[in-house]
Design an enzyme around this catalytic site. Structure first.
Site, PDB file in Angstrom:
ATOM      1  N   ARG A 170       0.847  -1.196   0.000  1.00 56.51           N
ATOM      2  CA  ARG A 170       0.000   0.000   0.000  1.00 56.51           C
ATOM      3  C   ARG A 170       0.883   1.246   0.000  1.00 56.51           C
ATOM      4  NH1 ARG A 170      -3.295  -1.564   5.394  1.00 56.51           N
ATOM      5  NH2 ARG A 170      -4.285  -3.519   4.707  1.00 56.51           N
ATOM      6  N   HIS A 186       2.607  -3.009   5.354  1.00 55.65           N
ATOM      7  CA  HIS A 186       2.101  -2.905   3.986  1.00 55.65           C
ATOM      8  C   HIS A 186       2.808  -1.782   3.234  1.00 55.65           C
ATOM      9  CE1 HIS A 186      -1.237  -5.796   4.185  1.00 55.65           C
ATOM     10  NE2 HIS A 186      -1.443  -5.369   5.426  1.00 55.65           N
ATOM     11  N   ASP A 193      -2.257  -9.747   3.552  1.00 57.23           N
ATOM     12  CA  ASP A 193      -3.436 -10.135   4.324  1.00 57.23           C
ATOM     13  C   ASP A 193      -4.084 -11.318   3.623  1.00 57.23           C
ATOM     14  OD1 ASP A 193      -2.938  -8.076   6.051  1.00 57.23           O
ATOM     15  OD2 ASP A 193      -4.497  -6.751   5.265  1.00 57.23           O
ATOM     16  N   TYR A 220      -6.882 -10.649  17.521  1.00 61.89           N
ATOM     17  CA  TYR A 220      -6.121  -9.398  17.577  1.00 61.89           C
ATOM     18  C   TYR A 220      -7.016  -8.302  17.003  1.00 61.89           C
ATOM     19  CZ  TYR A 220      -2.314  -6.041  17.042  1.00 61.89           C
ATOM     20  OH  TYR A 220      -1.512  -4.930  17.148  1.00 61.89           O
ATOM     21  N   HIS A 223      -8.486  -7.838  13.223  1.00 57.12           N
ATOM     22  CA  HIS A 223      -7.987  -8.935  12.394  1.00 57.12           C
ATOM     23  C   HIS A 223      -8.840 -10.201  12.483  1.00 57.12           C
ATOM     24  CE1 HIS A 223      -4.561  -6.242  12.360  1.00 57.12           C
ATOM     25  NE2 HIS A 223      -4.022  -6.963  11.396  1.00 57.12           N
ATOM     26  N   ASP A 225     -11.177 -10.897  10.472  1.00 58.83           N
ATOM     27  CA  ASP A 225     -11.609 -11.292   9.129  1.00 58.83           C
ATOM     28  C   ASP A 225     -10.440 -11.584   8.193  1.00 58.83           C
ATOM     29  OD1 ASP A 225     -10.665  -8.735   8.878  1.00 58.83           O
ATOM     30  OD2 ASP A 225     -12.378  -7.966   7.732  1.00 58.83           O
ATOM     31  N   HIS A 226      -9.222 -11.608   8.721  1.00 65.31           N
ATOM     32  CA  HIS A 226      -8.069 -11.954   7.898  1.00 65.31           C
ATOM     33  C   HIS A 226      -6.880 -12.300   8.789  1.00 65.31           C
ATOM     34  CE1 HIS A 226      -7.186  -7.676   8.763  1.00 65.31           C
ATOM     35  NE2 HIS A 226      -5.910  -7.990   8.546  1.00 65.31           N
ATOM     36  N   HIS A 228      -2.855 -11.604   8.903  1.00 64.83           N
ATOM     37  CA  HIS A 228      -1.832 -10.718   8.368  1.00 64.83           C
ATOM     38  C   HIS A 228      -0.460 -11.335   8.612  1.00 64.83           C
ATOM     39  CE1 HIS A 228       0.399  -6.807   8.004  1.00 64.83           C
ATOM     40  NE2 HIS A 228       1.103  -7.314   9.003  1.00 64.83           N
TER      41      HIS A 228
END
Length: 244
Positions: A170, A186, A193, A220, A223, A225-226, A228
């Site tokens: 990113r 990122h 992710d 955490y 987080h 939904d993913h 990292h």
């Protein structure tokens, strides 16, 4: 896939030609690859840019919590990673990188040096030139390549199941748009992710043995939904729901 098959056929033809002409096939000389070609056998004590290229491709084959350096020095840790790579792909696990090891690498990478199952496009859904992050565009892209090879190792260790990346590199603008941390990895291009199947906890647990030093997952904050994964000079794991 076509490129990989073509390279394998080319390697076979070159090897047969060398045999017919009475040539002795030394490490790498019987092979050619449009990405990178090794021209010598590498083992403990070797050094150079060809060792660094090897380290990039085997850095995902380490023990839990370990990180392999990309320093061009073929030490005991590089040899151990090569052994794990060899064993994972059904080769003789002697820790020496020779023609069989390089042939396997050639077979699982594409012409741009990315591993077969990941691409730069997957690691950069922000912009086309890798600019605007915390490091130069070239460094961000290089970091992403290293991340992809770790993910390739993890994918293979999980039984060659697909791994889906929802976010990679990113720029600061892209990071701000999604509410990312100002210190997010990122921004360096070395984070990914992961979503989908395998489960987020399985991904978090498995990533511990593939060279990732930053692992954040379910339990955490932000987080659930993913999962990292990233390289962080200050290692930190936290996925409480997953026992991490």
């Amino acid at each position: 896939m076509f490129r990989r098959v073509s390279r394998l056929l080319l390697s076979f033809v070159m090897l047969m030609a060398g045999t017919v002409m009475g040539m002795s096939a030394t490490a790498g000389t019987a092979h050619a690859d449009s990405c990178y070609t090794w021209n010598r056998t590498l083992s403990q004590g070797s050094s150079g840019s060809d060792v660094t290229q090897l380290q990039i491709r085997v850095a995902g084959w380490v023990t839990s919590g370990e990180r392999l350096s990309y320093d061009g020095q073929y030490g005991a840790r590089t040899a151990a990673a090569v052994k794990k790579f060899q064993a994972a792909y059904g080769l003789s696990a002697d820790g020496v990188a020779g023609p069989a090891t390089f042939s396997k690498i050639y077979a699982v990478q594409d012409a741009d040096c990315t591993p077969a199952h990941f691409s730069y496009a997957e690691l950069n859904k922000c912009n086309s030139d890798w600019s605007g992050g915390a490091v130069s565009a070239a460094t961000a892209k290089s970091n992403a390549l290293k991340t992809m090879w770790k993910l390739e190792a993890m994918r293979h260790a999980l039984g060659d199941v697909p791994i889906t990346i929802s976010s990679g590199f990113r720029s600061r603008a892209c990071n701000n748009a999604v509410g990312g941390s100002a210190t997010s990895r990122h921004l360096y291009g070395d984070a990914a992710d992961l979503v989908g199947s395998p489960s987020l906890c399985r991904l978090a647990q498995q990533s511990r043995t593939h060279g990732f030093s930053e692992i954040l997952g379910p339990g955490y904050p932000g987080h659930n939904d993913h999962t990292h994964v990233a390289f962080d000079p200050s290692p930190y794991w936290s996925a409480p729901t997953c026992g991490i």
